[in-house]
Design a protein around this motif. Structure first.
Motif, PDB file in Angstrom:
ATOM      1  N   PRO A 140       0.832  -1.210   0.000  1.00 44.27           N
ATOM      2  CA  PRO A 140       0.000   0.000   0.000  1.00 44.27           C
ATOM      3  C   PRO A 140       0.859   1.248   0.000  1.00 44.27           C
ATOM      4  CG  PRO A 140       0.052  -0.979   2.190  1.00 44.27           C
ATOM      5  CD  PRO A 140       0.753  -1.941   1.273  1.00 44.27           C
ATOM      6  N   GLN A 141       0.252   2.362  -0.417  1.00 49.51           N
ATOM      7  CA  GLN A 141       1.004   3.613  -0.476  1.00 49.51           C
ATOM      8  C   GLN A 141       1.356   4.126   0.921  1.00 49.51           C
ATOM      9  OE1 GLN A 141      -0.968   6.550  -2.840  1.00 49.51           O
ATOM     10  NE2 GLN A 141      -0.750   5.417  -4.728  1.00 49.51           N
ATOM     11  N   GLU A 142       0.516   3.878   1.908  1.00 49.07           N
ATOM     12  CA  GLU A 142       0.744   4.382   3.253  1.00 49.07           C
ATOM     13  C   GLU A 142       1.059   3.213   4.177  1.00 49.07           C
ATOM     14  OE1 GLU A 142      -2.685   6.655   4.280  1.00 49.07           O
ATOM     15  OE2 GLU A 142      -2.424   8.092   2.654  1.00 49.07           O
ATOM     16  N   ARG A 143       2.206   3.263   4.848  1.00 51.64           N
ATOM     17  CA  ARG A 143       2.663   2.168   5.698  1.00 51.64           C
ATOM     18  C   ARG A 143       2.290   2.416   7.164  1.00 51.64           C
ATOM     19  NH1 ARG A 143       6.940  -0.035   2.722  1.00 51.64           N
ATOM     20  NH2 ARG A 143       6.499   0.302   0.520  1.00 51.64           N
ATOM     21  N   ALA A 144       2.365   1.339   7.954  1.00 50.20           N
ATOM     22  CA  ALA A 144       2.109   1.435   9.385  1.00 50.20           C
ATOM     23  C   ALA A 144       3.311   2.061  10.084  1.00 50.20           C
ATOM     24  CB  ALA A 144       1.841   0.040   9.959  1.00 50.20           C
ATOM     25  N   ALA A 145       3.088   3.118  10.847  1.00 43.40           N
ATOM     26  CA  ALA A 145       4.131   3.782  11.622  1.00 43.40           C
ATOM     27  C   ALA A 145       3.470   4.557  12.745  1.00 43.40           C
ATOM     28  CB  ALA A 145       4.968   4.713  10.742  1.00 43.40           C
ATOM     29  N   ALA A 146       4.148   4.670  13.888  1.00 37.39           N
ATOM     30  CA  ALA A 146       3.552   5.269  15.088  1.00 37.39           C
ATOM     31  C   ALA A 146       3.148   6.719  14.860  1.00 37.39           C
ATOM     32  CB  ALA A 146       4.519   5.164  16.258  1.00 37.39           C
ATOM     33  N   GLY A 147       4.021   7.526  14.251  1.00 38.50           N
ATOM     34  CA  GLY A 147       3.728   8.949  14.056  1.00 38.50           C
ATOM     35  C   GLY A 147       2.504   9.199  13.200  1.00 38.50           C
ATOM     36  N   PRO A 148       2.471   8.671  11.967  1.00 37.46           N
ATOM     37  CA  PRO A 148       1.278   8.854  11.127  1.00 37.46           C
ATOM     38  C   PRO A 148       0.008   8.276  11.745  1.00 37.46           C
ATOM     39  CG  PRO A 148       3.135   8.153   9.790  1.00 37.46           C
ATOM     40  CD  PRO A 148       3.568   8.035  11.221  1.00 37.46           C
ATOM     41  N   THR A 149       0.151   7.143  12.454  1.00 36.50           N
ATOM     42  CA  THR A 149      -1.023   6.540  13.083  1.00 36.50           C
ATOM     43  C   THR A 149      -1.615   7.468  14.136  1.00 36.50           C
ATOM     44  OG1 THR A 149      -0.218   4.284  12.713  1.00 36.50           O
ATOM     45  CG2 THR A 149      -1.840   4.597  14.459  1.00 36.50           C
ATOM     46  N   LEU A 150      -0.759   8.072  14.962  1.00 36.24           N
ATOM     47  CA  LEU A 150      -1.245   9.000  15.986  1.00 36.24           C
ATOM     48  C   LEU A 150      -1.921  10.207  15.345  1.00 36.24           C
ATOM     49  CD1 LEU A 150      -1.463   9.730  18.957  1.00 36.24           C
ATOM     50  CD2 LEU A 150       0.809  10.807  18.793  1.00 36.24           C
ATOM     51  N   ARG A 151      -1.332  10.720  14.268  1.00 38.32           N
ATOM     52  CA  ARG A 151      -1.939  11.874  13.592  1.00 38.32           C
ATOM     53  C   ARG A 151      -3.309  11.512  13.027  1.00 38.32           C
ATOM     54  NH1 ARG A 151       3.452  12.751  11.939  1.00 38.32           N
ATOM     55  NH2 ARG A 151       3.093  11.716   9.930  1.00 38.32           N
ATOM     56  N   ARG A 152      -3.410  10.336  12.408  1.00 37.34           N
ATOM     57  CA  ARG A 152      -4.712   9.923  11.865  1.00 37.34           C
ATOM     58  C   ARG A 152      -5.736   9.750  12.987  1.00 37.34           C
ATOM     59  NH1 ARG A 152      -1.482   5.603   9.194  1.00 37.34           N
ATOM     60  NH2 ARG A 152      -0.623   6.503   7.286  1.00 37.34           N
TER      61      ARG A 152
ATOM     62  N   LEU B 215      -5.856  11.223  15.963  1.00 39.06           N
ATOM     63  CA  LEU B 215      -6.261  12.521  16.501  1.00 39.06           C
ATOM     64  C   LEU B 215      -7.128  13.282  15.505  1.00 39.06           C
ATOM     65  CD1 LEU B 215      -2.946  13.656  18.249  1.00 39.06           C
ATOM     66  CD2 LEU B 215      -5.033  12.786  19.333  1.00 39.06           C
ATOM     67  N   THR B 216      -6.738  13.242  14.224  1.00 37.08           N
ATOM     68  CA  THR B 216      -7.492  13.986  13.208  1.00 37.08           C
ATOM     69  C   THR B 216      -8.908  13.470  13.077  1.00 37.08           C
ATOM     70  OG1 THR B 216      -5.471  14.486  11.966  1.00 37.08           O
ATOM     71  CG2 THR B 216      -7.562  14.633  10.779  1.00 37.08           C
ATOM     72  N   TRP B 217      -9.055  12.147  12.896  1.00 40.97           N
ATOM     73  CA  TRP B 217     -10.386  11.599  12.671  1.00 40.97           C
ATOM     74  C   TRP B 217     -11.191  11.525  13.958  1.00 40.97           C
ATOM     75  CZ3 TRP B 217     -12.916  11.402   8.346  1.00 40.97           C
ATOM     76  CH2 TRP B 217     -12.182  11.546   7.171  1.00 40.97           C
ATOM     77  N   GLY B 218     -10.518  11.392  15.095  1.00 45.71           N
ATOM     78  CA  GLY B 218     -11.234  11.491  16.359  1.00 45.71           C
ATOM     79  C   GLY B 218     -11.837  12.870  16.542  1.00 45.71           C
ATOM     80  N   ALA B 219     -11.079  13.912  16.134  1.00 42.19           N
ATOM     81  CA  ALA B 219     -11.591  15.282  16.236  1.00 42.19           C
ATOM     82  C   ALA B 219     -12.725  15.519  15.249  1.00 42.19           C
ATOM     83  CB  ALA B 219     -10.455  16.271  15.990  1.00 42.19           C
ATOM     84  N   ILE B 220     -12.573  15.025  14.013  1.00 42.77           N
ATOM     85  CA  ILE B 220     -13.631  15.190  13.010  1.00 42.77           C
ATOM     86  C   ILE B 220     -14.943  14.581  13.503  1.00 42.77           C
ATOM     87  CG2 ILE B 220     -14.365  14.379  10.726  1.00 42.77           C
ATOM     88  CD1 ILE B 220     -11.457  14.740   9.820  1.00 42.77           C
ATOM     89  N   TRP B 221     -14.840  13.470  14.190  1.00 37.96           N
ATOM     90  CA  TRP B 221     -16.023  12.767  14.688  1.00 37.96           C
ATOM     91  C   TRP B 221     -16.611  13.447  15.928  1.00 37.96           C
ATOM     92  CZ3 TRP B 221     -15.384   7.372  17.424  1.00 37.96           C
ATOM     93  CH2 TRP B 221     -16.617   6.953  17.922  1.00 37.96           C
ATOM     94  N   LEU B 222     -15.773  13.728  16.930  1.00 40.20           N
ATOM     95  CA  LEU B 222     -16.268  14.071  18.262  1.00 40.20           C
ATOM     96  C   LEU B 222     -16.333  15.560  18.566  1.00 40.20           C
ATOM     97  CD1 LEU B 222     -14.525  11.218  20.279  1.00 40.20           C
ATOM     98  CD2 LEU B 222     -16.914  11.353  19.555  1.00 40.20           C
TER      99      LEU B 222
ATOM    100  N   LEU C 123     -12.177   6.533  10.463  1.00 40.53           N
ATOM    101  CA  LEU C 123     -11.159   6.398  11.505  1.00 40.53           C
ATOM    102  C   LEU C 123     -10.673   4.955  11.592  1.00 40.53           C
ATOM    103  CD1 LEU C 123     -11.306   7.955  15.059  1.00 40.53           C
ATOM    104  CD2 LEU C 123     -10.640   5.592  14.764  1.00 40.53           C
ATOM    105  N   TRP C 124     -11.616   3.992  11.662  1.00 41.81           N
ATOM    106  CA  TRP C 124     -11.203   2.585  11.785  1.00 41.81           C
ATOM    107  C   TRP C 124     -10.304   2.174  10.619  1.00 41.81           C
ATOM    108  CZ3 TRP C 124     -12.941   3.366  16.180  1.00 41.81           C
ATOM    109  CH2 TRP C 124     -14.262   3.473  16.564  1.00 41.81           C
ATOM    110  N   ILE C 125     -10.658   2.566   9.400  1.00 42.07           N
ATOM    111  CA  ILE C 125      -9.901   2.123   8.223  1.00 42.07           C
ATOM    112  C   ILE C 125      -8.535   2.802   8.169  1.00 42.07           C
ATOM    113  CG2 ILE C 125      -9.828   2.090   5.694  1.00 42.07           C
ATOM    114  CD1 ILE C 125     -11.773   0.084   6.911  1.00 42.07           C
ATOM    115  N   PHE C 126      -8.498   4.119   8.273  1.00 40.07           N
ATOM    116  CA  PHE C 126      -7.236   4.835   8.092  1.00 40.07           C
ATOM    117  C   PHE C 126      -6.235   4.533   9.204  1.00 40.07           C
ATOM    118  CE2 PHE C 126      -9.807   8.246   5.677  1.00 40.07           C
ATOM    119  CZ  PHE C 126      -9.703   7.502   4.513  1.00 40.07           C
ATOM    120  N   VAL C 127      -6.734   4.200  10.405  1.00 40.15           N
ATOM    121  CA  VAL C 127      -5.829   3.846  11.499  1.00 40.15           C
ATOM    122  C   VAL C 127      -5.449   2.369  11.445  1.00 40.15           C
ATOM    123  CG1 VAL C 127      -5.639   3.621  14.012  1.00 40.15           C
ATOM    124  CG2 VAL C 127      -6.598   5.700  13.018  1.00 40.15           C
TER     125      VAL C 127
END
Length: 469
Positions: free
Chosen positions: A226-238, A240-247, A360-364
């Motif tokens: 996939p174009q986007e790999r698993a990594a702690a930094g990007p995962t945390l950003r995703r 926080l971003t999608w948690g904020a969009i939702w809540l 959120l579930w998918i992107f994280v």
């Protein structure tokens, strides 16, 4: 499109050489995702079958194993698995933007259709010809769902063990009312142990008696990264971003209007629903109906079925029925707003808090699931879960058939068995006739989905005009 395209170099003697699909840009993918969205009738079974036919068989954008792997993951998540599957594949192809386009377009036709029908329902109640349209569409959807169960079963049930898991899942949920999460957990454990033991029956991507499996090449084959790999930094950003969009909108409503306002109730209630909707819409509809009618007083008895009829016969996930509930809740409690404005805002708010968590579930989670694809035991667990899900989808097909052909059912208890049986006197002969005709059209005459839907819709409206339904 990143990555390489692999072409078969040693085809069987006399076999036709399949050309590799060309790379696809996001702009080129948009019309295809829009087409899938427009054809997304029939609940998760029909929707997944449409995606498989277009993405795997027709466009060859994603391989059979990769498609089933994504489906396995999406069935584990709360929320509509078909919409999340579209988001996952869009993410695989074009990253976050692709996931947003695929998942967003999948929901859009349902949002528009349910909103328009909610307006008609709120203003006029009896929708006349629209009721006839729904009547005919239900018969066509039943045939499409049956076709989908067979198609997905042929792909996922590779051998007697997987068939047995599907059968056990169907019996457990239909006759014993076992919760969907327990069925998924049990199947996953069985598959994981079978994979750890190296049993060939649990090998993911095997070629047991499950029907023909398509060979490559595919744009996304079994090895494409996939174009986007698993990594702690990007995962945390995703996260926080999608948690904020939702809540953040939920918190803002509570602070601005107070916790007892109808908009606050809608936002909080359906946010909670978004976290527990395992097994699709039917798994929680009874609870939603009970709360909406008895606790909040948003709907009158029987209106939930009217909303479900809208969701079943319009494009998009069945969970879109929650938009109708949110619309009626705020339409009837508008405060200082005009009722239709309040209803529209309430319906859109419900849709927002229902689907924002899906992204959120998918992107994280998807990058980590992709990293685990090579783990045999986990792959076997996911394959076993897919087999169980076939049984669950068959249960939904049976439920849909009972409520399409019969006007009434009654619960029956025989020892530990609890299931619904139709009341013979409530048989609708016109519904049975249309459903039989749709099944013949799909299975005997190989009529396409659009033609079948159009023919049944026209027949339903004609029966309504004649006063027969």
């Amino acid at each position: 499109m990143a990555g390489t395209i692999r072409i078969q170099t040693a085809p069987e003697p006399g076999a036709a050489i399949q050309e590799a699909p060309l790379p696809v840009t996001l702009a080129e993918a948009v019309p295809v995702w829009a087409r899938i969205a427009a054809l997304s009738f029939g609940g998760p079974a029909g929707q997944i079958a449409v995606m498989h036919r277009i993405l795997v068989e027709e466009k060859r954008w994603i391989s059979e194993n990769r498609f089933l792997h994504a489906l396995n993951f999406c069935t584990l998540l709360p929320g509509p698995e078909a919409q999340q599957l579209a988001t996952y594949v869009g993410w695989l192809m074009h990253g976050t933007r692709g996931g947003l386009v695929a998942g967003g377009l999948f929901v859009l036709p349902g949002v528009v259709a349910i909103m328009a029908l909610s307006w008609v329902y709120a203003l006029y109640g009896n929708v006349g010809l629209v009721a006839g349209l729904f009547f005919g569409l239900k018969a066509a959807v039943l045939a499409i769902v049956l076709q989908a169960v067979i198609r997905i079963g042929q792909r996922a049930l590779k051998g007697p063990v997987m068939v047995g898991l599907a059968a056990a899942a169907f019996v457990a949920i239909f006759f014993f009312d076992v919760p969907f999460p327990l069925i998924v957990l049990a199947a996953g454990v069985i598959g994981y142990l079978g994979g750890r033991a190296g049993l060939p029956q649990f090998k993911a991507g095997g070629h047991g008696g499950g029907g023909k499996v398509l060979e490559g090449p595919f744009l996304l084959d079994d090895h494409e990264l996939p174009q986007e790999r698993a990594a702690a930094g990007p995962t945390l950003r995703r996260l926080l971003t999608w948690g904020a969009i939702w809540l953040v909108p939920v918190a803002a409503l509570i602070l601005a209007l107070g916790p007892d306002d109808v908009f606050s109730h809608v936002a909080v209630f359906f946010s909670k629903m978004a976290m527990v909707t395992f097994g699709g819409a039917y798994a929680v509809l009874s609870y939603v109906a009970q709360q909406a009618v008895e606790h909040y007083g948003w709907l009158r008895p029987g209106e939930m079925l009217d909303g479900l009829g809208m969701a079943e016969t319009t494009p998009g996930p069945l969970i879109m029925v929650t938009q109708f509930v949110g619309f009626m809740a705020t339409f009837r409690n508008p405060g200082a707003l005009p009722p239709l404005v309040a209803g529209t805002l309430g319906g859109l708010l419900t849709t927002w808090v229902t689907f924002a968590p899906c992204f959120l579930w998918i992107f994280v989670g998807a990058p980590y699931v992709e990293r685990l694809r090579g783990n045999r035991a986990l792959a076997a667990a996911l394959s076993a879960i897919t087999a169980a899900v076939v049984g669950v989808i068959l249960n939904l097909a049976v439920w849909f058939a009972l409520h399409t052909i019969f006007a009434q059912t009654r619960p029956m208890t025989v020892g530990p068995l609890r299931f619904d049986v139709p009341i013979p006197s409530s048989l609708n002969p016109w519904a049975l006739t249309l459903a039989a005709a749709a099944v013949m059209a799909v299975f005997r005459f190989k009529l396409g989905m659009i033609q079948t839907l159009a023919a049944c819709a026209a027949a339903g409206m004609a029966l309504r005009l004649a006063g027969l339904v």
